[in-house]
Design a protein around this motif. Structure first.
Motif, PDB file in Angstrom:
ATOM      1  N   VAL A 143     -18.319  93.986 -22.002  1.00  0.00           N
ATOM      2  CA  VAL A 143     -18.247  94.841 -20.802  1.00  0.00           C
ATOM      3  C   VAL A 143     -19.235  95.999 -20.903  1.00  0.00           C
ATOM      4  O   VAL A 143     -19.597  96.608 -19.884  1.00  0.00           O
ATOM      5  CB  VAL A 143     -16.817  95.392 -20.560  1.00  0.00           C
ATOM      6  N   PHE A 144     -19.670  96.318 -22.137  1.00  0.00           N
ATOM      7  CA  PHE A 144     -20.621  97.410 -22.305  1.00  0.00           C
ATOM      8  C   PHE A 144     -22.073  96.975 -22.080  1.00  0.00           C
ATOM      9  O   PHE A 144     -22.943  97.818 -21.863  1.00  0.00           O
ATOM     10  CB  PHE A 144     -20.509  98.020 -23.707  1.00  0.00           C
ATOM     11  N   LEU A 146     -17.120  91.788 -15.364  1.00  0.00           N
ATOM     12  CA  LEU A 146     -16.162  90.736 -15.012  1.00  0.00           C
ATOM     13  C   LEU A 146     -16.781  89.354 -15.194  1.00  0.00           C
ATOM     14  O   LEU A 146     -16.143  88.431 -15.711  1.00  0.00           O
ATOM     15  CB  LEU A 146     -15.698  90.915 -13.564  1.00  0.00           C
ATOM     16  N   ALA A 147     -18.048  89.220 -14.765  1.00  0.00           N
ATOM     17  CA  ALA A 147     -18.730  87.928 -14.896  1.00  0.00           C
ATOM     18  C   ALA A 147     -18.909  87.553 -16.364  1.00  0.00           C
ATOM     19  O   ALA A 147     -18.710  86.390 -16.763  1.00  0.00           O
ATOM     20  CB  ALA A 147     -20.080  87.986 -14.189  1.00  0.00           C
ATOM     21  N   LEU A 148     -19.281  88.529 -17.204  1.00  0.00           N
ATOM     22  CA  LEU A 148     -19.495  88.254 -18.626  1.00  0.00           C
ATOM     23  C   LEU A 148     -18.183  87.900 -19.324  1.00  0.00           C
ATOM     24  O   LEU A 148     -18.137  86.987 -20.158  1.00  0.00           O
ATOM     25  CB  LEU A 148     -20.151  89.466 -19.300  1.00  0.00           C
ATOM     26  N   VAL A 174     -17.235  84.464 -21.304  1.00  0.00           N
ATOM     27  CA  VAL A 174     -16.714  84.389 -22.674  1.00  0.00           C
ATOM     28  C   VAL A 174     -15.414  83.578 -22.698  1.00  0.00           C
ATOM     29  O   VAL A 174     -15.206  82.716 -23.568  1.00  0.00           O
ATOM     30  CB  VAL A 174     -16.481  85.810 -23.244  1.00  0.00           C
ATOM     31  N   LEU A 175     -14.531  83.859 -21.737  1.00  0.00           N
ATOM     32  CA  LEU A 175     -13.254  83.142 -21.680  1.00  0.00           C
ATOM     33  C   LEU A 175     -13.473  81.658 -21.388  1.00  0.00           C
ATOM     34  O   LEU A 175     -12.785  80.787 -21.949  1.00  0.00           O
ATOM     35  CB  LEU A 175     -12.355  83.755 -20.600  1.00  0.00           C
ATOM     36  N   MET A 221     -13.660  99.746 -19.336  1.00  0.00           N
ATOM     37  CA  MET A 221     -13.136  99.409 -20.664  1.00  0.00           C
ATOM     38  C   MET A 221     -11.818  98.651 -20.570  1.00  0.00           C
ATOM     39  O   MET A 221     -11.549  97.732 -21.347  1.00  0.00           O
ATOM     40  CB  MET A 221     -12.947 100.683 -21.498  1.00  0.00           C
ATOM     41  N   VAL A 222     -10.988  99.044 -19.601  1.00  0.00           N
ATOM     42  CA  VAL A 222      -9.674  98.395 -19.443  1.00  0.00           C
ATOM     43  C   VAL A 222      -9.835  96.900 -19.193  1.00  0.00           C
ATOM     44  O   VAL A 222      -9.063  96.084 -19.708  1.00  0.00           O
ATOM     45  CB  VAL A 222      -8.873  99.077 -18.298  1.00  0.00           C
ATOM     46  N   ILE A 223     -10.850  96.530 -18.414  1.00  0.00           N
ATOM     47  CA  ILE A 223     -11.094  95.110 -18.114  1.00  0.00           C
ATOM     48  C   ILE A 223     -11.213  94.306 -19.410  1.00  0.00           C
ATOM     49  O   ILE A 223     -10.599  93.250 -19.584  1.00  0.00           O
ATOM     50  CB  ILE A 223     -12.370  94.935 -17.261  1.00  0.00           C
TER      51      ILE A 223
END
Length: 1017
Positions: A437-438, A863-865, A869-870, A915-917
């Motif tokens: 997310v960073f 969100l896309a990244l 990953v998921l 960060m919460v995402i």
């Protein structure tokens, strides 16, 4: 077991290296930021505004327009001075850009007036002073103080390692004045120009060359350089027809004097000399300040009796307090996280094993910061503090799993082996999600990008370190420290009882999840209500750019009415000083009139600032104190326009081209239209609640009245004068004529100034009636040679991207930026302004809007990244959708937490939301991984999901609560530095608290609904 020993060795070595290097990492208040701004300053005496614009400002604007990467040009042209600010793309190399700017200026320099002095400066945090001292005395004169500061204090302070510049402000600069006697000049037939040229021609030293003698090469020197007032008085101007010399002493008096200035500098109400000390860009703020303080202590012992050297501004004090408060937040967070571990695991050994990850991670992260050349600052240390609760997550999951296997009777080795086998893949995925997310932050520009990239880099290093330690260090410690429990639990017991504390929670969760699986539409409706509630809650949130900090002091900028005399300005400001010192929280003040603390080429004599230092122990906050002082000044000195800001806040705004929160740019080429409409706009917005310190862009940019002595060339020619001679004679009355070369006395340069006696400039009549003689022997008064016309005050000319404008500005009190700007825009839109005006909104608001747009892009990319990953980990679309459903819904927790705590939505809280995402996705990965394992064992999808949710409840609750506890010290803002990251911590805590419920209910239900058909097939 064999791998444990090398793991211990390398971890200990890296930890010791980090501890050692912690004292070597530079310390600063903010990350070193490559601000893309270059300021060109021009000083050209007192040239009229229109002439300055045509002959200097416009040619410079045209010349620099070719510099690559330039995004905007803003210029301010005042009487005799101009400032051209260049703003570049954030991605340019500013060192090369500065060289290209200088090259562009070099091409146009030959077309500028010869008297124009041009400087270029690249603006960084290091441009502004980090520490400043006031030099005061009841016994020494201001001249003696200036010499003491310039020749005795400045050189040793400049030699201190890390110091860039030492700027001396105030005092009286010593000179030698030649005061002509007009009657003697006339009887001797000497003009003022003769006197000036004679001093210039005689006060020289030159070399005709070299010659050889006695086997040596010897330098020849020729000159009549004066080294004292007596020698200067004996210089010959010319000889009479009979050959008698006419010396300077025959027609003038030579005496010590001071440079004429229209500035005032005081400290605590007493005339003083200020020393502003700036650091080199890569230096350590605290180390430089300590070294300067040590040198000042040494210099104090050499000062004459009755002289005091006192600090009035010290940025390192804020840095120290900020670093200490964030360090305390790290320690408190660590302690709280360890307590949470113990409460859940009921085992000090297990808590210690997981807790040891934190100090090792901190040490290794410090090693990384040193390696990449980053400093300890609010953002990097804030990143460490924010990561405290997160870095322990992986260790908690590993230890909890090892303990679980141990409690079923397995050996330590077998427990560790099984735990690692089960968790390695999900741990990799769950750590990468908050890291990715960073990644989009790389694209963010401006202050937001510079500041929060440092935080993101620190947190990424800490999270990756914690993952590595969780898979190596934690298992190795478990092998040696984890003891076998005497009471052996049966496999699967963890889903059933969970102990006295966790048992009821597990049973309640099982009932809630079972009900949700049976009534998914009701759960969807509840989520819909949550989304709607979040929308309305967000609408009620205020918004800002950066969180405000209490810096322990503030700057009071002021403007007197144009043309105010220095004595009247001084009277008003002495009263303001008394008001400031009547406030119990004020420790010390310093004042500049006609000058400013920072870099400001354009500063009129009716403007300046106070630097106010507050006491450490006080009951009121800085906003309340500023409001109190503002109210008193507005009541007693209504003609004085004031603005209040804090030093670092003002510095950031200046560097990022957003000096005021509210900035309404009014564009028009018709100055008359600007003069009419800008005060209307200012008057309208000043009535808005929360908007204070409003400046209309007209009254605050006036240079003051002028008197035009328009020479009649025919009359002047008849009397033997040229217009240039008349200008020289008038200059001799007022500022004085200065030959190019100074007089060197005892190794120090002193300007020679030819200036008539004070009675010739006591009034306009005295100036008009002063009699001069020409080279032809005629005499005439200035009034007979020129027509005198009084000119109205002149406005500074502001231009942006070659378009003329005026800027209406305001600051905030008791209101957030977003709310205030909505009201400002409504007010301006309802004013029916003329069609010839174009309105743009700049300042902090424009910076905020740009930052928010970029952070929205970061959120979408994050969100896309995370989805990618998921998808790579679970190899189906159901898992990413289920996990990100909870992540997105967790935003509700962020919004509600900000609303409840009355915290504005700013870039720090936006970063917390992002960060919460990633953090929430960690929990979902662990849960769905367990679900997949249970399904692989042949359990039905519903039972597998119930077992997985129950199995992962304890580690999810532990990691979330540990993360919340790690953030609590930042959320309570224990100390000045924590205030910058308080909104981030509140946002993360709000998101995590809600995410526990969402991850354990919504994610399982969504995943079950999307995958139950897969098992049936």
């Amino acid at each position: 077991m064999r791998a444990a020993q090398p793991i211990f060795f390398f971890v200990i070595i890296l930890t010791l290296a980090g501890v050692y290097l912690s004292s070597k990492v530079p310390i600063a208040v903010f990350p070193e930021t490559n601000f893309p701004r270059v300021v060109i300053g021009v000083d050209n005496g007192v040239m009229p505004v229109e002439q300055m614009e045509v002959t200097i400002t416009k040619p410079i604007e045209d010349a620099v327009n070719s510099v690559p990467g330039l995004t905007s040009v803003r210029s301010t042209t005042s009487r005799g001075s101009a400032e051209v600010s260049l703003f570049f793309n954030w991605n340019v190399d500013m060192y090369r850009t500065l060289q290209l700017t200088d090259a562009a200026l070099a091409k146009v320099m030959q077309t500028l007036p010869a008297t124009a002095k041009v400087t270029t400066n690249r603006l960084t945090f290091a441009t502004f002073p980090i520490i400043a001292y006031s030099l005061s005395s009841d016994t020494l004169s201001q001249t003696a103080l200036w010499e003491l500061a310039t020749y005795s204090l400045k050189p040793p302070l400049n030699r201190v390692d890390g110091v860039s510049t030492v700027l001396v402000q105030g005092g009286a600069v010593p000179e030698f004045h030649v005061v002509p006697n007009l009657a003697r000049l006339q009887s001797a037939g000497v003009t003022l120009l003769d006197l000036t040229n004679a001093i210039q021609a005689s006060n020289i030293i030159d070399s005709p060359g070299l010659y050889e003698a006695n086997h040596q090469l010897i330098l020849g020197l020729v000159g009549a350089q004066a080294h004292s007032a007596e020698e200067l008085a004996h210089l010959v101007i010319k000889t009479t027809a009979s050959g008698a010399p006419i010396r300077v002493a025959d027609v003038a008096t030579v005496e010590p004097g001071t440079m004429p200035v229209y500035t005032v500098v005081t400290a605590n109400g007493k005339p003083s000399v200020l020393l502003n000390i700036a650091r080199q860009p890569s230096s350590n703020t605290v180390a430089v300040a300590d070294a300067v303080a040590a040198e000042v202590d040494r210099l104090r012992r050499t000062l004459p009796p009755g002289v005091t050297l006192t600090p009035f501004y010290d940025q390192s004090q804020l840095v120290r307090e900020s670093i200490s408060s964030v360090r305390d937040a790290i320690l408190i967070g660590l302690l709280l996280a360890c307590i949470i571990l113990f409460l859940f695991l009921q085992d000090w050994t297990s808590s210690l094993i997981a807790g040891l990850v934190i100090p090792v991670t901190v040490a290794v992260t410090i090693l990384f910061l040193w390696a990449i050349g980053e400093s300890f600052n609010l953002m990097t240390l804030g990143g460490l503090a924010a990561a405290i609760g997160l870095v322990i997550d992986d260790a908690i999951v590993v230890v909890e799993n090892v303990v679980l296997h141990r409690d079923t009777g397995e050996s330590r080795v077998e427990s560790v082996r099984k735990a690692l086998k089960e968790l390695t893949v999900p741990l990799l995925g769950s750590t990468i999600t908050p890291v990715v997310v960073f990644l989009p932050l790389i694209s963010v520009t401006g202050v937001t990008g510079s500041f929060f990239r440092a935080l993101a880099v620190t947190m990424t290093a800490a999270l990756l370190t914690s993952l590595l330690l969780a898979l190596t260090w934690t298992p190795a410690l478990s092998l040696f420290l984890l003891r076998k429990r005497h009471t052996v639990e049966q496999p699967g017991a963890e889903e059933g009882s969970g102990g006295r504390v966790l048992g009821p929670v597990l049973r309640g969760h099982a009932r809630l999840l079972g009900w949700s699986l049976e009534h998914p539409w009701l759960l969807a409706a509840a989520c819909g209500v949550l989304v709607i509630g979040t929308f309305f809650a967000y609408r009620n949130l205020g918004s800002d750019l950066l969180p405000e900090m209490d810096e322990g002091g503030f700057v009071l900028d002021y403007i007197m009415p144009a043309g105010s005399s220095l004595s009247e300005t001084n009277r008003v400001l002495e009263h303001v000083e008394r008001i400031l010192h009547s406030v119990p929280e004020v420790d010390s003040t310093s004042r500049r009139t006609g000058l400013q603390m920072g870099l400001s080429p354009v500063t009129e004599a009716n403007t300046g600032d106070f630097t106010v230092r507050l006491k450490d122990k006080r009951s009121r906050g800085i906003d309340e104190i500023m409001a109190d002082v503002r109210s008193q000044i507005k009541t007693t000195e209504p003609e004085l326009d004031v603005e209040f800001t804090q030093v670092l806040q003002d510095m950031i705004n200046d560097l990022s081209n957003a000096p005021q929160p509210i900035q309404i740019k009014v564009f028009s080429n018709d100055q008359t239209l600007l003069n009419e409409e800008c005060p209307r706009i200012a008057d309208a917005i000043s009535k808005i609640k929360g908007v204070v310190d409003v400046e209309n862009g007209i009254d605050n940019t006036i240079s003051g009245p002028a008197t035009d002595f328009r020479v009649d060339p025919i009359v002047a020619g008849r009397m033997g004068f040229t217009p240039a001679e008349v200008a020289e004679d008038a200059t001799a009355i007022l500022d004085g004529l200065t030959p190019a070369d100074p007089m060197i006395v005892n190794g120090r340069p002193y300007t020679i100034r030819i200036r008539l006696s004070p009675d010739t400039r006591g009034s306009l009549d005295a100036i008009r009636n002063t009699v001069f003689n020409s080279s032809t022997g005629h005499t005439a008064t200035l009034g007979s040679l020129a027509t005198i016309e009084q000119l109205p005050p002149q406005n500074e000319i502001l231009r942006e991207n070659l378009q003329q404008m005026a800027v209406v500005t305001g600051r905030l009190e008791g209101s957030d930026l977003g709310t205030a700007m909505v009201n400002v825009q409504k007010t301006v839109e309802g004013m029916n302004l003329p069609a010839g005006l174009r309105i743009e909104y700049g300042g902090t608001y424009a910076e905020q809007q740009q930052s928010f747009h970029e952070l929205i892009r970061v959120l979408l990319l994050a969100l896309a990244l995370v989805f990618g990953v998921l998808l790579a980990e679970f190899r189906n679309f159901s898992a990413p959708v289920a996990i990100l459903t909870s992540s997105v819904l967790s935003i509700a927790g962020v919004v509600f937490a900000l609303l409840v705590t009355q915290t504005t939505f700013n870039v720090a809280s936006f970063m917390g939301l992002i960060m919460v995402i990633g953090i929430v996705a960690k929990n979902g990965i662990l849960l769905l991984d367990a679900d997949e394992r249970f399904r692989a064992e042949g359990i039905t999808p519903r039972e597998a999901m119930l077992h997985a949710a129950q199995r992962r409840l304890r580690p999810i609750a532990m990691t979330a609560i540990a993360a919340v506890c790690g953030m609590l010290p930042l959320a309570f803002a224990l100390g000045s530095g924590s205030q910058m990251l308080q909104p981030l911590a509140i946002a993360v805590i709000g998101g995590l608290c809600l995410s526990m419920l969402l991850s354990l209910v919504v994610t399982p239900v969504v995943y079950y609904l999307m995958t139950r058909g897969r098992a049936k097939a």
